[in-house]
Design a protein around this motif. Structure first.
Motif, PDB file in Angstrom:
ATOM      1  N   ALA A 207     -10.446   8.760   7.543  1.00  0.00           N
ATOM      2  CA  ALA A 207     -11.879   8.442   7.605  1.00  0.00           C
ATOM      3  C   ALA A 207     -12.139   7.469   8.748  1.00  0.00           C
ATOM      4  N   ARG A 208     -11.293   6.462   8.831  1.00  0.00           N
ATOM      5  CA  ARG A 208     -11.450   5.426   9.842  1.00  0.00           C
ATOM      6  C   ARG A 208     -11.336   6.010  11.247  1.00  0.00           C
TER       7      ARG A 208
ATOM      8  N   ALA B 245      -2.929   8.565   1.630  1.00  0.00           N
ATOM      9  CA  ALA B 245      -4.166   7.818   1.754  1.00  0.00           C
ATOM     10  C   ALA B 245      -5.106   8.542   2.712  1.00  0.00           C
ATOM     11  N   SER B 246      -6.355   8.680   2.298  1.00  0.00           N
ATOM     12  CA  SER B 246      -7.326   9.370   3.149  1.00  0.00           C
ATOM     13  C   SER B 246      -8.168   8.404   3.966  1.00  0.00           C
ATOM     14  N   ALA B 247      -8.145   7.118   3.597  1.00  0.00           N
ATOM     15  CA  ALA B 247      -8.966   6.136   4.304  1.00  0.00           C
ATOM     16  C   ALA B 247      -8.634   6.049   5.802  1.00  0.00           C
ATOM     17  N   PRO B 248      -7.331   6.081   6.190  1.00  0.00           N
ATOM     18  CA  PRO B 248      -7.043   6.030   7.633  1.00  0.00           C
ATOM     19  C   PRO B 248      -7.631   7.214   8.401  1.00  0.00           C
TER      20      PRO B 248
ATOM     21  N   ILE C 299       0.838  -1.200   0.000  1.00  0.00           N
ATOM     22  CA  ILE C 299       0.000   0.000   0.000  1.00  0.00           C
ATOM     23  C   ILE C 299       0.876   1.255   0.000  1.00  0.00           C
TER      24      ILE C 299
ATOM     25  N   GLU D 277     -21.336   8.855  19.746  1.00  0.00           N
ATOM     26  CA  GLU D 277     -22.759   8.717  19.441  1.00  0.00           C
ATOM     27  C   GLU D 277     -23.393   7.506  20.130  1.00  0.00           C
ATOM     28  N   ARG D 278     -22.600   6.448  20.253  1.00  0.00           N
ATOM     29  CA  ARG D 278     -23.153   5.269  20.940  1.00  0.00           C
ATOM     30  C   ARG D 278     -23.419   5.606  22.398  1.00  0.00           C
TER      31      ARG D 278
ATOM     32  N   LEU E 133     -16.116   9.505  16.434  1.00  0.00           N
ATOM     33  CA  LEU E 133     -17.509   9.965  16.368  1.00  0.00           C
ATOM     34  C   LEU E 133     -18.487   8.917  16.894  1.00  0.00           C
ATOM     35  N   LEU E 134     -18.295   7.676  16.431  1.00  0.00           N
ATOM     36  CA  LEU E 134     -19.262   6.635  16.811  1.00  0.00           C
ATOM     37  C   LEU E 134     -19.157   6.273  18.287  1.00  0.00           C
TER      38      LEU E 134
ATOM     39  N   ARG F  52     -11.692   9.203  12.202  1.00  0.00           N
ATOM     40  CA  ARG F  52     -12.791  10.132  12.494  1.00  0.00           C
ATOM     41  C   ARG F  52     -14.057   9.377  12.862  1.00  0.00           C
ATOM     42  N   LEU F  53     -14.337   8.301  12.118  1.00  0.00           N
ATOM     43  CA  LEU F  53     -15.529   7.501  12.397  1.00  0.00           C
ATOM     44  C   LEU F  53     -15.468   6.855  13.772  1.00  0.00           C
ATOM     45  N   GLN F  54     -14.288   6.320  14.104  1.00  0.00           N
ATOM     46  CA  GLN F  54     -14.171   5.631  15.396  1.00  0.00           C
ATOM     47  C   GLN F  54     -14.439   6.583  16.566  1.00  0.00           C
TER      48      GLN F  54
ATOM     49  N   ARG G  29       0.237  10.494  -3.613  1.00  0.00           N
ATOM     50  CA  ARG G  29      -0.899  10.959  -2.822  1.00  0.00           C
ATOM     51  C   ARG G  29      -0.895  10.312  -1.445  1.00  0.00           C
TER      52      ARG G  29
END
Lengths: 271, 105
Positions: free
Chosen positions: B18-19, B13-16, B2, B29-30, B25-26, B21-23, B11
């Motif tokens: 995203a991952r 990688a933007s996926a990490p 990778i 929220e949970r 946030l969730l 930020r989601l972790q 470039r």
């Protein structure tokens, strides 16, 4: 015994209707007797994706309100004799659906079908909560994208608290179906990977549907992608997902479009 | 593999991102699920307790919760009529997350 399966997501445009049609047709092709119900009252589209839009006379709301009998509202698929559609109303609003009315219809359908697939509308309002209300199992359609994953998490929370099963202290069997997946972009780190999504949502995987032109091509002509081109990459992925729903163990992989590209084996098993 | 691809493409990688930020946030929220009910309950009980001693306008009682990465704050804002204290003042009670009792500031 009949199984009620809700296809849901929270977020709109992720592929609930496409997936309901594709899974319903693939299930029917195995010989199971299947009905797909459109719960998107006011914005029905399952009829269009299934190619039955000109045959709708009565709908779900008519049956809930006793205007029509269930047998009058059910539309038999022209290609598969054991696939049926119960369309949503295009003119009424979602408040015309009642918990009791939906409960009665589902109970009736349970005596006539092997599988009852409920195509949920987007959002978390009445239509979406009633679509999941009587479910035994749930397919949560998720795109590898932050807003879709967040909404899936919210829907998982609702499946665990607002369904009849949850209220009885039982569990709705939940499965993640990842759609519009681009393995090349995921490999370059531009897209959330399957592992990321499953770790965040802590829910087993049912299948990975690759991003493909075949999906649009199938909806253009009003045919579930599994019927329109059964050998296409998305169709093969849906057919594998159906085999897993029926209890088979099928190796998880992302079907690819072009020949010569080796299928990416992920070695993951569906639960 | 990778990182090699990333080197070639130039470039990041933007996926990490995203991952992560989601972790974060969730996780919040949970924890927040069902919290509207908790805040409403707190508001009602605080209102009842303070009302025993001071005449209050229920509309002027605001209960807020803010979740931070390490600690969360519970903010209780109660507006009390002037004539009770003789001068215009606002009492603000901000309890610490770990403190069992409210601490006036």
């Amino acid at each position: 015994m009949a199984k009620v399966l809700v296809v849901t997501s929270g977020k709109g445009g992720v592929g609930k209707t496409t997936s309901t049609a594709a899974l319903g047709a693939a299930l029917a092709q195995t010989g199971e007797k299947v009905v797909v119900i459109d719960f998107d009252v006011g914005l029905r589209n399952l009829d269009l994706v299934m190619g039955a839009e000109r045959r709708v006379v009565f709908d779900l709301i008519n049956v809930v309100q006793g205007v029509a009998k269930l047998s009058q509202a059910l539309i038999r698929d022209k290609r598969l004799e054991n696939l049926w559609l119960l369309p949503a109303s295009q003119t009424r609003d979602k408040d015309a659906l009642t918990d009791e009315g939906v409960g009665n219809i589902i109970a009736d359908l349970r005596t006539k079908f092997d599988w009852i697939l409920c195509d949920s509308p987007a959002g978390i309002e009445r239509g979406a909560t009633l679509a999941m209300r009587y479910a035994d199992e749930a397919v949560i359609v998720t795109n590898p994208e932050v807003s879709s994953v967040r909404d899936s998490d919210r829907i998982i929370g609702m499946l665990d608290s607002k369904t009849v099963k949850a209220e009885k202290g039982e569990r709705v069997a939940k499965h993640i179906l990842i759609t519009r997946y681009d393995s090349a972009r995921a490999l370059r780190g531009e897209m959330l990977s399957i592992e990321d999504i499953l770790e965040i949502l802590a829910t087993p995987l049912l299948g990975i549907i690759p991003e493909s032109q075949d999906v649009l091509r199938a909806s253009n002509v009003g045919s579930p992608v599994t019927l329109n081109n059964a050998s296409s990459a998305p169709a093969r992925a849906y057919i594998d997902a159906v085999r897993r729903l029926m209890g088979e163990t099928v190796t998880m992989m992302v079907p690819v479009e072009r020949k010569g590209l080796m299928n990416r084996l992920l070695g993951r098993r569906a639960a | 593999m990778i990182s090699l691809l990333r080197l070639i493409s130039g470039r990041t990688a933007s996926a990490p991102v995203a991952r992560e930020r989601l972790q974060i946030l969730l996780a919040h929220e949970r924890g927040l699920r069902g919290q509207p009910e908790l805040l409403e309950l707190l508001r009602a009980e605080i209102l009842a307790a303070v009302s025993r001693h001071v005449v209050l306008d229920p509309e002027k009682v605001v209960v807020r919760m803010e979740r931070g990465k390490q600690v969360s704050t519970l903010e209780v804002d109660i507006e009390v009529p002037n004539d009770l204290f003789g001068s215009s003042r606002k009492r603000r009670v901000t309890p610490d997350r770990h403190a069992p009792s409210a601490r006036a500031s």
